[in-house]
Design a protein around this motif. Structure first.
Motif, PDB file in Angstrom:
ATOM      1  N   GLU A  36      13.467  -0.109   3.333  1.00 13.12           N
ATOM      2  CA  GLU A  36      12.129  -0.460   3.803  1.00 13.12           C
ATOM      3  C   GLU A  36      11.223  -0.780   2.617  1.00 13.12           C
ATOM      4  OE1 GLU A  36       8.907   1.238   6.998  1.00 13.12           O
ATOM      5  OE2 GLU A  36       9.793   2.679   5.608  1.00 13.12           O
ATOM      6  N   ILE A  37      10.473  -1.900   2.723  1.00 12.28           N
ATOM      7  CA  ILE A  37       9.499  -2.231   1.681  1.00 12.28           C
ATOM      8  C   ILE A  37       8.391  -1.192   1.713  1.00 12.28           C
ATOM      9  CG2 ILE A  37       7.773  -3.924   0.934  1.00 12.28           C
ATOM     10  CD1 ILE A  37       9.510  -6.091   2.206  1.00 12.28           C
ATOM     11  N   PRO A  38       8.103  -0.541   0.596  1.00 11.48           N
ATOM     12  CA  PRO A  38       7.084   0.527   0.588  1.00 11.48           C
ATOM     13  C   PRO A  38       5.701   0.000   0.952  1.00 11.48           C
ATOM     14  CG  PRO A  38       8.444   0.608  -1.387  1.00 11.48           C
ATOM     15  CD  PRO A  38       8.773  -0.671  -0.705  1.00 11.48           C
ATOM     16  N   ARG A  39       4.963   0.766   1.734  1.00 14.64           N
ATOM     17  CA  ARG A  39       3.609   0.404   2.119  1.00 14.64           C
ATOM     18  C   ARG A  39       2.722   0.223   0.898  1.00 14.64           C
ATOM     19  NH1 ARG A  39       0.489  -2.221   5.068  1.00 14.64           N
ATOM     20  NH2 ARG A  39       1.714  -1.528   6.877  1.00 14.64           N
ATOM     21  N   GLU A  40       2.861   1.112  -0.093  1.00 17.95           N
ATOM     22  CA  GLU A  40       2.040   1.037  -1.303  1.00 17.95           C
ATOM     23  C   GLU A  40       2.303  -0.266  -2.060  1.00 17.95           C
ATOM     24  OE1 GLU A  40       3.967   3.504  -0.429  1.00 17.95           O
ATOM     25  OE2 GLU A  40       2.534   5.088   0.108  1.00 17.95           O
ATOM     26  N   MET A  41       3.580  -0.683  -2.123  1.00 15.27           N
ATOM     27  CA  MET A  41       3.930  -1.923  -2.803  1.00 15.27           C
ATOM     28  C   MET A  41       3.270  -3.122  -2.107  1.00 15.27           C
ATOM     29  SD  MET A  41       7.750  -3.415  -3.555  1.00 15.27           S
ATOM     30  CE  MET A  41       8.019  -4.668  -4.801  1.00 15.27           C
ATOM     31  N   LEU A  42       3.345  -3.142  -0.785  1.00 14.82           N
ATOM     32  CA  LEU A  42       2.748  -4.219  -0.004  1.00 14.82           C
ATOM     33  C   LEU A  42       1.237  -4.288  -0.221  1.00 14.82           C
ATOM     34  CD1 LEU A  42       3.172  -6.455   2.097  1.00 14.82           C
ATOM     35  CD2 LEU A  42       2.905  -4.712   3.875  1.00 14.82           C
ATOM     36  N   SER A  43       0.597  -3.128  -0.248  1.00 17.41           N
ATOM     37  CA  SER A  43      -0.855  -3.087  -0.412  1.00 17.41           C
ATOM     38  C   SER A  43      -1.289  -3.592  -1.782  1.00 17.41           C
ATOM     39  CB  SER A  43      -1.367  -1.654  -0.202  1.00 17.41           C
ATOM     40  OG  SER A  43      -1.099  -1.211   1.114  1.00 17.41           O
ATOM     41  N   VAL A  44      -0.585  -3.172  -2.833  1.00 18.69           N
ATOM     42  CA  VAL A  44      -0.933  -3.588  -4.192  1.00 18.69           C
ATOM     43  C   VAL A  44      -0.765  -5.088  -4.358  1.00 18.69           C
ATOM     44  CG1 VAL A  44      -0.227  -3.445  -6.614  1.00 18.69           C
ATOM     45  CG2 VAL A  44      -0.483  -1.358  -5.266  1.00 18.69           C
ATOM     46  N   ILE A  45       0.348  -5.621  -3.874  1.00 17.57           N
ATOM     47  CA  ILE A  45       0.610  -7.049  -4.044  1.00 17.57           C
ATOM     48  C   ILE A  45      -0.329  -7.879  -3.177  1.00 17.57           C
ATOM     49  CG2 ILE A  45       2.331  -8.868  -3.697  1.00 17.57           C
ATOM     50  CD1 ILE A  45       4.444  -6.857  -4.598  1.00 17.57           C
ATOM     51  N   THR A  46      -0.646  -7.402  -1.974  1.00 16.49           N
ATOM     52  CA  THR A  46      -1.617  -8.104  -1.134  1.00 16.49           C
ATOM     53  C   THR A  46      -2.968  -8.194  -1.835  1.00 16.49           C
ATOM     54  OG1 THR A  46      -0.532  -7.413   0.925  1.00 16.49           O
ATOM     55  CG2 THR A  46      -2.853  -8.077   1.071  1.00 16.49           C
ATOM     56  N   MET A  59       2.012  -7.108 -14.334  1.00 18.90           N
ATOM     57  CA  MET A  59       3.235  -7.022 -13.540  1.00 18.90           C
ATOM     58  C   MET A  59       3.128  -5.846 -12.586  1.00 18.90           C
ATOM     59  SD  MET A  59       6.104  -7.653 -16.508  1.00 18.90           S
ATOM     60  CE  MET A  59       7.421  -7.542 -15.314  1.00 18.90           C
ATOM     61  N   TYR A  60       3.861  -5.914 -11.537  1.00 18.01           N
ATOM     62  CA  TYR A  60       3.846  -4.819 -10.571  1.00 18.01           C
ATOM     63  C   TYR A  60       4.442  -3.562 -11.200  1.00 18.01           C
ATOM     64  CZ  TYR A  60       4.915  -1.888  -6.604  1.00 18.01           C
ATOM     65  OH  TYR A  60       4.988  -0.820  -5.750  1.00 18.01           O
ATOM     66  N   SER A  61       3.805  -2.439 -10.936  1.00 16.09           N
ATOM     67  CA  SER A  61       4.335  -1.148 -11.378  1.00 16.09           C
ATOM     68  C   SER A  61       3.943  -0.091 -10.361  1.00 16.09           C
ATOM     69  CB  SER A  61       3.784  -0.775 -12.767  1.00 16.09           C
ATOM     70  OG  SER A  61       2.380  -0.608 -12.706  1.00 16.09           O
ATOM     71  N   ASP A  62       4.685   0.980 -10.313  1.00 13.41           N
ATOM     72  CA  ASP A  62       4.398   2.051  -9.353  1.00 13.41           C
ATOM     73  C   ASP A  62       4.673   3.415  -9.992  1.00 13.41           C
ATOM     74  OD1 ASP A  62       7.099   1.628  -9.514  1.00 13.41           O
ATOM     75  OD2 ASP A  62       7.362   1.096  -7.406  1.00 13.41           O
ATOM     76  N   PRO A  63       3.793   3.838 -10.921  1.00  9.37           N
ATOM     77  CA  PRO A  63       4.007   5.121 -11.604  1.00  9.37           C
ATOM     78  C   PRO A  63       3.978   6.321 -10.672  1.00  9.37           C
ATOM     79  CG  PRO A  63       1.808   4.255 -12.036  1.00  9.37           C
ATOM     80  CD  PRO A  63       2.561   3.178 -11.358  1.00  9.37           C
ATOM     81  N   ASP A  64       3.359   6.167  -9.497  1.00  8.99           N
ATOM     82  CA  ASP A  64       3.271   7.292  -8.559  1.00  8.99           C
ATOM     83  C   ASP A  64       4.274   7.159  -7.415  1.00  8.99           C
ATOM     84  OD1 ASP A  64       1.093   8.388 -10.005  1.00  8.99           O
ATOM     85  OD2 ASP A  64      -0.277   6.987  -8.997  1.00  8.99           O
ATOM     86  N   LEU A  65       5.351   6.426  -7.667  1.00 11.45           N
ATOM     87  CA  LEU A  65       6.358   6.206  -6.626  1.00 11.45           C
ATOM     88  C   LEU A  65       6.937   7.531  -6.138  1.00 11.45           C
ATOM     89  CD1 LEU A  65       8.020   4.032  -5.100  1.00 11.45           C
ATOM     90  CD2 LEU A  65       9.696   4.181  -6.948  1.00 11.45           C
ATOM     91  N   LYS A  66       7.081   7.639  -4.808  1.00 14.81           N
ATOM     92  CA  LYS A  66       7.651   8.828  -4.183  1.00 14.81           C
ATOM     93  C   LYS A  66       9.080   8.547  -3.724  1.00 14.81           C
ATOM     94  CE  LYS A  66       3.719  11.199  -4.242  1.00 14.81           C
ATOM     95  NZ  LYS A  66       2.841  10.184  -4.872  1.00 14.81           N
ATOM     96  N   ALA A  67       9.884   9.577  -3.677  1.00 15.15           N
ATOM     97  CA  ALA A  67      11.262   9.447  -3.195  1.00 15.15           C
ATOM     98  C   ALA A  67      11.259   9.024  -1.728  1.00 15.15           C
ATOM     99  CB  ALA A  67      12.007  10.769  -3.364  1.00 15.15           C
ATOM    100  N   SER A  68      12.246   8.207  -1.345  1.00 14.84           N
ATOM    101  CA  SER A  68      12.309   7.699   0.021  1.00 14.84           C
ATOM    102  C   SER A  68      13.670   7.959   0.627  1.00 14.84           C
ATOM    103  CB  SER A  68      12.043   6.191   0.017  1.00 14.84           C
ATOM    104  OG  SER A  68      12.248   5.650   1.304  1.00 14.84           O
ATOM    105  N   ASN A  69      13.645   8.291   1.925  1.00 12.58           N
ATOM    106  CA  ASN A  69      14.922   8.429   2.645  1.00 12.58           C
ATOM    107  C   ASN A  69      15.211   7.170   3.474  1.00 12.58           C
ATOM    108  OD1 ASN A  69      13.029   8.663   4.629  1.00 12.58           O
ATOM    109  ND2 ASN A  69      13.661  10.691   5.372  1.00 12.58           N
ATOM    110  N   ARG A  70      14.387   6.110   3.249  1.00 13.28           N
ATOM    111  CA  ARG A  70      14.594   4.813   3.925  1.00 13.28           C
ATOM    112  C   ARG A  70      14.563   3.721   2.850  1.00 13.28           C
ATOM    113  NH1 ARG A  70      10.869   4.541   9.215  1.00 13.28           N
ATOM    114  NH2 ARG A  70      12.421   2.964   9.738  1.00 13.28           N
ATOM    115  N   PRO A  71      15.607   3.649   2.037  1.00 10.02           N
ATOM    116  CA  PRO A  71      15.587   2.780   0.849  1.00 10.02           C
ATOM    117  C   PRO A  71      15.451   1.287   1.153  1.00 10.02           C
ATOM    118  CG  PRO A  71      17.797   3.598   1.275  1.00 10.02           C
ATOM    119  CD  PRO A  71      16.894   4.368   2.175  1.00 10.02           C
TER     120      PRO A  71
END
Length: 374
Positions: free
Chosen positions: A243-253, A229-241
């Protein structure tokens, strides 16, 4: 390969090299002495059935009309300018099926069905083109054909039929019983009945890549294996909630790119897809089938034949029948390929079949997919 009258005394190899997909071929007396296989009454009865695709096309005072079947009432035979089209006549007539099988110098994977067109004087469906190859065999009376290799395939708007708006014929022919005209895809043509007539159209399957692609993805849906399943243990705080995170897009791609389709996948899909009976084809299981022992005895004496409705194909180790597939070993391969190619397996072939093949044959017999010769 033996020359065939069907192709005007040329070999199938010559026909495929010089005409198939390339240019028309007029064959006088392709089937010498040919007579209509179904009379008007038989066609009218077929047109009444829910599971038979039929159409009534008429032109009255210059206006085109089309009615889809079932057709309980047809115009009088004294009325001019109408046509009855019945698809899949080969499913309902042994003679029509035998005619269709004469074209098996082309693969079953491409061969579609036999359509019968009955028309009164002046009847036709207007100038049009087909997206597939077609042989037009005259069965009764005469039909006058005009054909053209035009590039302009625009249609008249607002009509129930796809009629060319700017038809410009190059050649004209009048076909009599036994004469046949081959036309490649997108070749413009217009056939008009001279008196009552019947034309037998042998058409070929030409599925679009879009259709195949959509069906293939549905076919493969159950076989895709992407664990985790998708997970993001190194997720960083965002001031643009939003927006789909670049890291998420890369992992799923990256995970999606792990999906791979092999030639074997495509083979199994294509075999099942092409052998799947049409939506209006139904098999009637036998009400009182023979016991397995009596079936085996009868089959080893008489052999078995495929039902007219059955589609059977093969490729490599895979055999396909009526939308189902299975892999076979070398020992069973020859018998099943013979059954598919010849649409029959003689008693000797049945007698040599393995227990697995006999079990399959008996199941197909019970389901109405194969029959014992009469």
């Amino acid at each position: 390969m033996k020359k065939l009258t069907l192709l005007g005394d040329i070999t199938p190899a010559q026909f495929l090299r010089d005409y198939w997909h390339k240019k028309p071929l007029l064959i006088r007396q392709a089937v010498p002495g040919f007579k209509a296989l179904l009379d008007f009454k038989q066609l009218a009865e077929l047109a009444k059935l829910d599971h038979v695709e039929s159409r009534l096309v008429s032109q009255i005072d210059g206006h085109w009309a089309m009615q889809q079947g079932p057709l309980d009432n047809l115009p009088s035979l004294k009325q001019k300018n109408w046509s009855l089209l019945v698809q899949g006549a080969n499913l309902h007539s042994a003679e029509a099926d035998a005619l269709l099988r004469q074209f098996r110098f082309l693969p079953d994977a491409r061969l579609d069905d036999l359509m019968v067109s009955f028309a009164t004087d002046g009847g036709g469906v207007g100038p049009h083109f087909d997206s597939y190859d077609v042989f037009l065999l005259q069965g009764q009376g005469k039909r006058h054909w005009r054909i053209g290799a035009q590039k302009d395939l625009s249609l008249i708007d607002g009509l129930p039929l796809k009629i060319l708006s700017n038809f410009v014929p190059d050649e004209e022919f009048t076909l009599e019983p036994g004469d046949m005209l081959y036309l490649p895809p997108h070749y413009a043509h217009d056939g008009v009945a001279i008196g009552d007539c019947q034309t037998y159209s042998i058409g070929f399957r030409s599925p679009s890549f879009q259709e195949l692609g959509e069906a293939f993805l549905q076919f493969m849906a159950d076989s895709i294996d992407l664990p985790g399943m998708y997970s993001d243990p190194d997720l960083k705080a965002s001031n643009r909630p939003a927006e789909i995170p670049r890291e998420m897009l890369s992992v799923i791609t990256e995970e999606m790119n792990k999906v791979r389709f092999t030639e074997e996948d495509v083979t199994i899909f294509l075999g099942e897809h092409l052998s799947e009976p049409k939506h209006n084809v139904f098999f009637a299981p036998l009400a009182k089938p023979l016991t397995v022992g009596r079936f085996t005895d009868a089959a080893q004496k008489k052999g078995v034949v495929l039902s007219r409705k059955t589609l059977m194909l093969y490729r490599g180790k895979n055999v396909f029948i009526n939308g189902e597939s299975f892999a076979v070993g070398r020992a069973d391969k020859a018998a099943l390929e013979t059954l598919a190619d010849e649409r029959a397996l003689d008693g000797e072939g049945v007698a040599q079949a393995s227990e697995d093949v006999m079990e399959a044959l008996y199941t197909w017999y019970q389901d109405g997919w194969i029959e014992l010769p009469k």
